[in-house]
Structures are given as C-alpha cells and as structure tokens.
Design a protein around this motif. Structure first.
Motif, PDB file in Angstrom:
ATOM      1  N   GLN A 157     -40.782   4.332  24.300  1.00 30.91           N
ATOM      2  CA  GLN A 157     -40.544   4.914  22.978  1.00 30.91           C
ATOM      3  C   GLN A 157     -39.047   5.011  22.678  1.00 30.91           C
ATOM      4  O   GLN A 157     -38.622   4.813  21.540  1.00 30.91           O
ATOM      5  N   TRP A 158     -38.256   5.284  23.691  1.00 31.08           N
ATOM      6  CA  TRP A 158     -36.807   5.306  23.496  1.00 31.08           C
ATOM      7  C   TRP A 158     -36.302   3.899  23.167  1.00 31.08           C
ATOM      8  O   TRP A 158     -35.423   3.725  22.317  1.00 31.08           O
ATOM      9  N   ARG A 159     -36.885   2.909  23.793  1.00 32.86           N
ATOM     10  CA  ARG A 159     -36.489   1.523  23.506  1.00 32.86           C
ATOM     11  C   ARG A 159     -36.785   1.176  22.043  1.00 32.86           C
ATOM     12  O   ARG A 159     -35.969   0.532  21.372  1.00 32.86           O
ATOM     13  N   VAL A 195     -43.585   7.079  18.481  1.00 34.47           N
ATOM     14  CA  VAL A 195     -42.581   7.264  17.432  1.00 34.47           C
ATOM     15  C   VAL A 195     -42.927   6.488  16.170  1.00 34.47           C
ATOM     16  O   VAL A 195     -42.287   6.675  15.127  1.00 34.47           O
ATOM     17  N   ARG A 196     -43.959   5.635  16.233  1.00 37.84           N
ATOM     18  CA  ARG A 196     -44.408   4.932  15.034  1.00 37.84           C
ATOM     19  C   ARG A 196     -45.537   5.682  14.329  1.00 37.84           C
ATOM     20  O   ARG A 196     -46.041   5.216  13.298  1.00 37.84           O
ATOM     21  N   TRP A 252     -36.310  15.154  27.097  1.00 38.86           N
ATOM     22  CA  TRP A 252     -37.353  15.174  28.135  1.00 38.86           C
ATOM     23  C   TRP A 252     -38.462  14.167  27.820  1.00 38.86           C
ATOM     24  O   TRP A 252     -38.883  13.400  28.684  1.00 38.86           O
ATOM     25  N   LEU A 253     -38.921  14.152  26.573  1.00 42.47           N
ATOM     26  CA  LEU A 253     -39.994  13.242  26.192  1.00 42.47           C
ATOM     27  C   LEU A 253     -39.555  11.781  26.259  1.00 42.47           C
ATOM     28  O   LEU A 253     -40.308  10.914  26.728  1.00 42.47           O
ATOM     29  N   PHE A 254     -38.331  11.506  25.827  1.00 42.83           N
ATOM     30  CA  PHE A 254     -37.866  10.121  25.890  1.00 42.83           C
ATOM     31  C   PHE A 254     -37.610   9.689  27.337  1.00 42.83           C
ATOM     32  O   PHE A 254     -37.764   8.511  27.667  1.00 42.83           O
ATOM     33  N   GLY A 255     -37.242  10.624  28.198  1.00 45.00           N
ATOM     34  CA  GLY A 255     -37.120  10.300  29.609  1.00 45.00           C
ATOM     35  C   GLY A 255     -38.458   9.927  30.223  1.00 45.00           C
ATOM     36  O   GLY A 255     -38.540   9.033  31.076  1.00 45.00           O
ATOM     37  N   ARG A 256     -39.500  10.588  29.776  1.00 40.84           N
ATOM     38  CA  ARG A 256     -40.857  10.314  30.280  1.00 40.84           C
ATOM     39  C   ARG A 256     -41.509   9.130  29.581  1.00 40.84           C
ATOM     40  O   ARG A 256     -42.517   8.610  30.068  1.00 40.84           O
ATOM     41  N   ALA A 296     -39.410   9.946  14.923  1.00 45.23           N
ATOM     42  CA  ALA A 296     -39.266  10.435  16.296  1.00 45.23           C
ATOM     43  C   ALA A 296     -39.084  11.943  16.325  1.00 45.23           C
ATOM     44  O   ALA A 296     -39.663  12.635  17.172  1.00 45.23           O
ATOM     45  N   VAL A 297     -38.286  12.462  15.401  1.00 52.40           N
ATOM     46  CA  VAL A 297     -38.091  13.920  15.335  1.00 52.40           C
ATOM     47  C   VAL A 297     -39.421  14.610  15.057  1.00 52.40           C
ATOM     48  O   VAL A 297     -39.771  15.613  15.696  1.00 52.40           O
TER      49      VAL A 297
END
Length: 391
Positions: A255-257, A326-327, A247-251, A269-270
């Motif tokens: 950050q997913w990139r 995620v950093r 859900w968070l990476f979809g939004r 990320a976890v």
C-alpha cells in the motif's frame, strides 16, 4: 413489525487487553446485533455502521446535551461545552471555534505545513531510524498548530499530558479515569485562569474566541471551555492518526508503494488510516425518546454508546474491512464523526497527515517496524512508541 429487546453482553471494553486489541470484541458485538446492551456500564451500544451513522445524523433523538462522555462526573463538569450541546447553542459555539478551521482559513497553512514536514522528515530519515510516535507525529501539531492557537508558552508543554488525561477521564469511571482527574483539573485551571486572556498571542485562534465573545457571539464565560476544544481533541487525535499511518504502511508495504507511485491516493490513504485505526473509538449520546434501530427499541433516557471504531470495520459496509486498501476511498467512514458533531478539526488533521506522508513518500521506500507500545487509554486509541527503520 415486531420489535425485540437488545441482547445483553457481559463484556469489558475498557480492560487493558480490550483497549490494546478491541477488534475481537467489536466483531462479537456486531455479530450479536445492531444494538447490544452492555451490562456494566449500562449502555445501549451501536457496533454496526448503519445504526451508528443514523444516530449521529439525528441529534434530536440522540442528544449530546446531557453529555457525550461515559461517566456522569465528566458530563456534569463539562455541561454546556461544545461537545455537550445541541443546536442552536451548539451551532453558535461551533461557528466561533471553527472560524480558523474553514478551508479558506486553512489555505494559508498549507505551505508552513509542507515546509515543516519536509524539514522534520529530512532530518529523521537521514538518521535511518527514529521513534515515529515521539519524534515525527507530534512535530506539526506542536510546532505549528499550538502556535496558531496562540496560547502562551508556559503551560503549552503540558498539552499532550492534558489531552491524554481528558480522554482517560472521559471513559467509564474506572481506576484509569480516576487517576486522570487531577491532571485534567490542572488543564481546566489553566484554561480558566482569569489572567490567561491577557497573555494570549495576538491574532491567535484563542484570542479570536475572546473577540467573538466581545462581539456578543458567545457568552464570555464560555470562552475557557471553548479553548479546550483547540488543545484537547485537536492535538492528540491527529498525532495518533499520524503514528497509525506509519505503523499501517510498515505492515502493508504494497500500500505504501501504491501511494509513492501515485500521490493522488494520499487523501484516500488518510481516510483509510482513520477508518482502520479510529483515534477516538467511542463517544455517547442520550436517547430523548423511545426509538427503533435495526428492529430493536432503545428506550428514552438510555445512554447510547456510539462505536465509531467498530462501525468503521463493519463487514456489512466495507468489503474485507480488516484489510488496508488505499484505493478504497472510504469517504463516508465515521472516524471524524458525522452530522452536527462531525469533527471540526478534520480538515486541519488531513492537511497535517498528508504533508508528512507526502514528504516521506519522496524519501522512504519502506518502513521496518521495531518496538511498538500502545497507550492504555479509555477513549484514545494511540501508539505511544513506534520505532521504525526507513529504507
């Protein structure tokens, strides 16, 4: 230095609205003070990071021995279980339950997790869209972890319902908690069935608990309660965190990139997912003495609401805490607890979530979020339906 009384707020953290979106109430509590007294139920709440971490680090002052749930019924019923003990009893039980969860013991599960994650992700991605909450997130916990626990097949299909009921019944004794009690009683009857030890899979974690009892490490009458440590908190919280990650990476596609470009960011990320969407936002302790926190005195005997989820979004600790980054590397978040009662299964959860995210990162450029439905649960923050389309 003079001490002040805790400011009193008349808030309901367990209304349907608050359970779905607690963040405005948490922000109000953090702004009000380091310790806030709730009127009903009568708790001294710790909404900020510093006081939460200090309380978790001091088990002598903030004791678990009188229960960590938010109602007396559950605390009495589960007296003496691992969550409801202090050292030295807690250390003995934790050692037995945690034996298969050490880094060395979990090393042998890395490859099965990787293979299972690759299989389920490849199958779901080929379809193009799926329910991440029902089809993806539960796969590793149910296909591998439940088998490692070694409970017999009959009853295992009820584990998620039992876990959700355990969390619901652990909240204040509202209608939701009362409705969950019969389901929890079914789970307790399963764990306390005198015939269960004879049906456990050889070499499983559950059998290991009974072996430890035979060796005199823990009383044999404690074994059924220790089994609940495996199927209760271990499954549902991991599934919740894994669903929240999607859900968070979809939004946050940027950050997913970043994760796709640099898989070394996966551990961060976890942590960031668990910080932002802490699966278990509350537990409690009881103050054993008058104690000062942030200039406020918490009196001896008070039940203290430890607000992990709010602490993880404290502006005093985290720059721009509502933003996914995620950093950030928030290694000192309290989403897995802290101190004597830090989550025993956190290494296991991290392995599972990383395996799934790694498999997705190799195949999915972005997630398009469709229907989202949150579970309404007193003590578990979880998305129960998350329809995603992958590109």
């Amino acid at each position: 230095m003079s001490h002040r009384d805790a400011p009193v707020l008349d808030l309901d953290l367990w209304s349907d609205e608050a359970l779905h979106d607690p963040y405005p109430l948490w922000a109000r509590m953090r702004e009000t003070g380091p310790v806030v007294r709730l009127r009903e139920p009568d708790f001294y709440a710790l909404p900020r990071y510093a006081e939460t971490r200090a309380a978790l680090a001091d088990w002598r002052t903030f004791s678990s021995a009188r229960g960590v749930m938010l109602n007396d019924t559950l605390n009495r019923a589960q007296a003496g279980a691992t969550l409801h003990t202090d050292p030295p009893e807690h250390v003995a039980q934790r050692t037995v339950v945690g034996r298969p969860l050490t880094p060395r013991a979990l090393k042998r599960l890395e490859e099965p997790f990787r293979v299972a994650a690759e299989e389920v992700v490849e199958r779901l991605v080929a379809r193009g869209s799926f329910d991440a909450a029902a089809e993806l997130a539960p796969h590793l916990p149910l296909s591998i972890v439940s088998h490692q626990v070694g409970l017999p097949e009959e009853g295992r299909e009820r584990m998620l319902a039992w876990a959700a009921a355990a969390f619901d019944s652990a909240g204040p004794m509202n209608a939701r908690a009362r409705a969950a009690l019969p389901v929890l009683e079914e789970a307790v009857a399963y764990s306390y069935d005198p015939g269960l030890p004879g049906r456990l899979l050889p070499g499983g974690w559950a059998e290991g608990v009974y072996r430890a009892a035979a060796a005199g490490e823990v009383p044999v009458e404690k074994c059924p309660a220790l089994l609940i440590d495996y199927w209760g908190p271990a499954l549902d919280t991991t599934i919740a965190a894994m669903t929240s990650a999607i859900w968070l990476f979809g939004r946050n596609p940027d950050q997913w990139r970043l994760v796709r470009e640099d898989p070394a960011l996966l551990p961060h990320a976890v942590n960031e997912v668990v910080r932002l969407e802490t699966p278990t936002p509350y537990f409690s302790r009881v103050a054993t003495r008058d104690v000062e926190l942030g200039g406020t005195v918490v009196p001896a005997g008070a039940r203290v609401l430890v607000m992990y989820g709010s602490a993880n979004r404290d502006e005093r600790k985290w720059p721009d805490p509502e933003r996914m980054d995620v950093r950030r590397a928030p290694v000192d978040h309290v989403g897995f607890g802290h101190g004597e009662h830090a989550c025993l299964g956190q290494r296991l959860a991290r392995l599972e979530i990383k395996a799934v995210l790694a498999a997705l990162a190799r195949r999915v450029e972005r997630f398009e979020i469709g229907e989202v439905r949150r579970l309404t649960n007193n003590m578990l923050r979880k998305i129960e339906r998350l329809h995603v389309t992958v590109r």
